[in-house]
Enzyme design. Structure first.
Site, PDB file in Angstrom:
ATOM      1  N   ASN A  10     -80.567  57.973  56.676  1.00 57.37           N
ATOM      2  CA  ASN A  10     -80.365  59.351  57.141  1.00 57.37           C
ATOM      3  C   ASN A  10     -79.031  59.815  56.571  1.00 57.37           C
ATOM      4  O   ASN A  10     -77.976  59.407  57.043  1.00 57.37           O
ATOM      5  CB  ASN A  10     -80.349  59.366  58.676  1.00 57.37           C
ATOM      6  CG  ASN A  10     -79.942  60.720  59.228  1.00 57.37           C
ATOM      7  OD1 ASN A  10     -79.919  61.720  58.508  1.00 57.37           O
ATOM      8  ND2 ASN A  10     -79.621  60.752  60.514  1.00 57.37           N
ATOM      9  N   LYS A  12     -77.707  62.656  56.663  1.00 55.34           N
ATOM     10  CA  LYS A  12     -77.077  63.705  57.484  1.00 55.34           C
ATOM     11  C   LYS A  12     -76.567  64.833  56.586  1.00 55.34           C
ATOM     12  O   LYS A  12     -77.195  65.151  55.589  1.00 55.34           O
ATOM     13  CB  LYS A  12     -75.956  63.102  58.352  1.00 55.34           C
ATOM     14  CG  LYS A  12     -76.400  61.839  59.089  1.00 55.34           C
ATOM     15  CD  LYS A  12     -75.439  61.426  60.158  1.00 55.34           C
ATOM     16  CE  LYS A  12     -75.859  60.095  60.744  1.00 55.34           C
ATOM     17  NZ  LYS A  12     -75.151  59.743  61.951  1.00 55.34           N
ATOM     18  N   HIS A  95     -83.227  63.247  66.786  1.00 56.97           N
ATOM     19  CA  HIS A  95     -82.013  62.487  66.453  1.00 56.97           C
ATOM     20  C   HIS A  95     -80.911  62.862  67.442  1.00 56.97           C
ATOM     21  O   HIS A  95     -80.821  64.016  67.876  1.00 56.97           O
ATOM     22  CB  HIS A  95     -81.577  62.782  65.012  1.00 56.97           C
ATOM     23  CG  HIS A  95     -80.461  61.880  64.585  1.00 56.97           C
ATOM     24  ND1 HIS A  95     -79.151  62.128  64.898  1.00 56.97           N
ATOM     25  CD2 HIS A  95     -80.473  60.701  63.910  1.00 56.97           C
ATOM     26  CE1 HIS A  95     -78.396  61.142  64.431  1.00 56.97           C
ATOM     27  NE2 HIS A  95     -79.175  60.262  63.820  1.00 56.97           N
ATOM     28  N   GLU A  97     -77.901  63.529  67.185  1.00 56.87           N
ATOM     29  CA  GLU A  97     -77.032  64.672  66.835  1.00 56.87           C
ATOM     30  C   GLU A  97     -77.752  65.994  67.066  1.00 56.87           C
ATOM     31  O   GLU A  97     -77.131  67.009  67.392  1.00 56.87           O
ATOM     32  CB  GLU A  97     -76.537  64.515  65.388  1.00 56.87           C
ATOM     33  CG  GLU A  97     -75.472  63.429  65.314  1.00 56.87           C
ATOM     34  CD  GLU A  97     -75.509  62.580  64.075  1.00 56.87           C
ATOM     35  OE1 GLU A  97     -76.056  63.027  63.049  1.00 56.87           O
ATOM     36  OE2 GLU A  97     -74.998  61.439  64.134  1.00 56.87           O
ATOM     37  N   GLU A 165     -81.849  54.342  69.067  1.00 58.02           N
ATOM     38  CA  GLU A 165     -80.487  54.571  68.592  1.00 58.02           C
ATOM     39  C   GLU A 165     -79.574  54.871  69.778  1.00 58.02           C
ATOM     40  O   GLU A 165     -79.471  56.035  70.214  1.00 58.02           O
ATOM     41  CB  GLU A 165     -80.457  55.760  67.642  1.00 58.02           C
ATOM     42  CG  GLU A 165     -81.344  55.600  66.428  1.00 58.02           C
ATOM     43  CD  GLU A 165     -80.849  56.486  65.292  1.00 58.02           C
ATOM     44  OE1 GLU A 165     -80.404  55.945  64.286  1.00 58.02           O
ATOM     45  OE2 GLU A 165     -80.883  57.707  65.443  1.00 58.02           O
ATOM     46  N   GLY A 171     -72.520  55.972  64.397  1.00 57.72           N
ATOM     47  CA  GLY A 171     -71.328  56.428  63.681  1.00 57.72           C
ATOM     48  C   GLY A 171     -70.022  55.935  64.287  1.00 57.72           C
ATOM     49  O   GLY A 171     -68.956  56.422  63.933  1.00 57.72           O
ATOM     50  N   SER A 211     -74.780  52.113  63.692  1.00 55.84           N
ATOM     51  CA  SER A 211     -73.807  51.244  63.010  1.00 55.84           C
ATOM     52  C   SER A 211     -74.447  49.979  62.446  1.00 55.84           C
ATOM     53  O   SER A 211     -73.825  48.906  62.462  1.00 55.84           O
ATOM     54  CB  SER A 211     -72.630  50.911  63.931  1.00 55.84           C
ATOM     55  OG  SER A 211     -71.943  52.113  64.282  1.00 55.84           O
TER      56      SER A 211
HETATM   57  C1  PEP Z   1     -78.046  57.596  62.459  1.00 55.35           C
HETATM   58  O1  PEP Z   1     -77.500  58.649  62.247  1.00 55.35           O
HETATM   59  O2  PEP Z   1     -79.267  57.584  62.667  1.00 55.35           O
HETATM   60  C2  PEP Z   1     -77.235  56.376  62.471  1.00 55.35           C
HETATM   61  C3  PEP Z   1     -77.783  55.279  62.920  1.00 55.35           C
HETATM   62  O3  PEP Z   1     -75.938  56.479  62.016  1.00 55.35           O
HETATM   63  P1  PEP Z   1     -74.930  55.256  61.741  1.00 55.35           P
HETATM   64  O4  PEP Z   1     -75.689  54.192  60.980  1.00 55.35           O
HETATM   65  O5  PEP Z   1     -73.821  55.845  60.914  1.00 55.35           O
HETATM   66  O6  PEP Z   1     -74.463  54.759  63.062  1.00 55.35           O
END
Ligand code: PEP
Length: 249
Positions: A10, A12, A95, A97, A165, A171, A211
């Protein structure tokens, strides 16, 4: 029940056109030809260019969002037909965000998932609790409610992927432990079996996101109910993304 792992990046709101194409080409070059499904979700405006860069490679093109209406006066929105026109195969819905930064409600997320599914796209439905919800012992309750955003008619397991998630892990550099991830993934599979049936639940892939990086990927991906990853930060460099892809083999 063997499930082919699915690793999706992703991107973003990152990259410009040239770096998006460069990243896509490097992923195509390094991605294994079998044993794992690989996907990339660039920003909307680069879907066309990235789609061309990955043509014929087997790498799947994904969108980070979609609107539920077919067409019309919805300024700034993008429809399923537009995405399919560009070769998009999967769409992220819910998601964290979009839920917690942009403010999408569960009802809106559900409509988007329903529209994407009806259009034949693979729905990567993201679920996960905030830190205060985990601390308050509400993780499974939150995840259950987010799973309920999916409609009962969405019963083609090849078109549904759940991405667990935890919001506190996205992040932040702080991933869920292998055990924390497995506990929730196992719960999600049980919840899918209850709502649909065991066969459906056994086929649906459940990605971990938050992460995930080359150093922790193997442990997470080795968990029995972890069938891949949704990768943010580590998907922006071909080397780290491909290391995670290879950890899934
Ligand atoms: C995501 O945005 O779906 C995500 C898992 O981000 P990150 O790997 O940066 O934590």
């Amino acid at each position: 029940m063997p499930r082919t792992p699915f690793i999706a990046g992703n991107w973003k709101m990152n990259t410009v056109k040239a770096t998006a194409i460069e990243l896509a080409k490097a992923i195509v070059k390094g991605a294994p030809k079998a044993g794992v499904d690989v996907g990339v979700a660039p920003p909307f405006v680069y879907l066309d260019a990235v789609g061309q860069a990955i043509t014929g490679s087997g790498v799947l093109l994904g969108a980070q969002d979609v609107y539920f209406e077919k067409n019309g006066a919805f300024t700034g929105e993008v429809s399923t037909d537009m995405l399919k026109d560009l070769g998009v195969k999967f769409v992220l819905t819910g998601h964290s965000e979009r839920r917690h930064v942009i403010g999408e409600s569960g009802a809106l997320v559900g409509k988007k998932a329903a529209a994407a599914y009806a259009a034949g796209l693979i729905v990567v439905h993201c679920v996960g609790e905030k830190l205060e919800e985990r601390d308050g012992g509400k993780t499974l309750q939150v995840v259950q409610a987010q799973l309920e955003e999916l409609g009962n008619n969405m019963n083609d397991a090849s078109k549904i992927v759940i991405a667990y998630e935890p919001v506190w892990a996205i992040g932040t550099g702080r991933n869920a432990t292998d055990e924390q991830a497995q506990e929730v993934h196992g719960y999600i599979r049980q919840a899918l079996a209850k709502r649909w049936n065991k066969d459906f639940a056994d086929r649906v892939r459940i990605q971990y996101g938050g992460s995930m990086k080359p150093e922790n990927a193997k442990g997470l991906l080795n968990q029995p109910d972890v069938d891949g990853g949704l990768i943010g930060g580590a998907s922006l460099k071909a080397d780290s993304f491909l290391a995670i892809v290879n950890a899934a083999l």
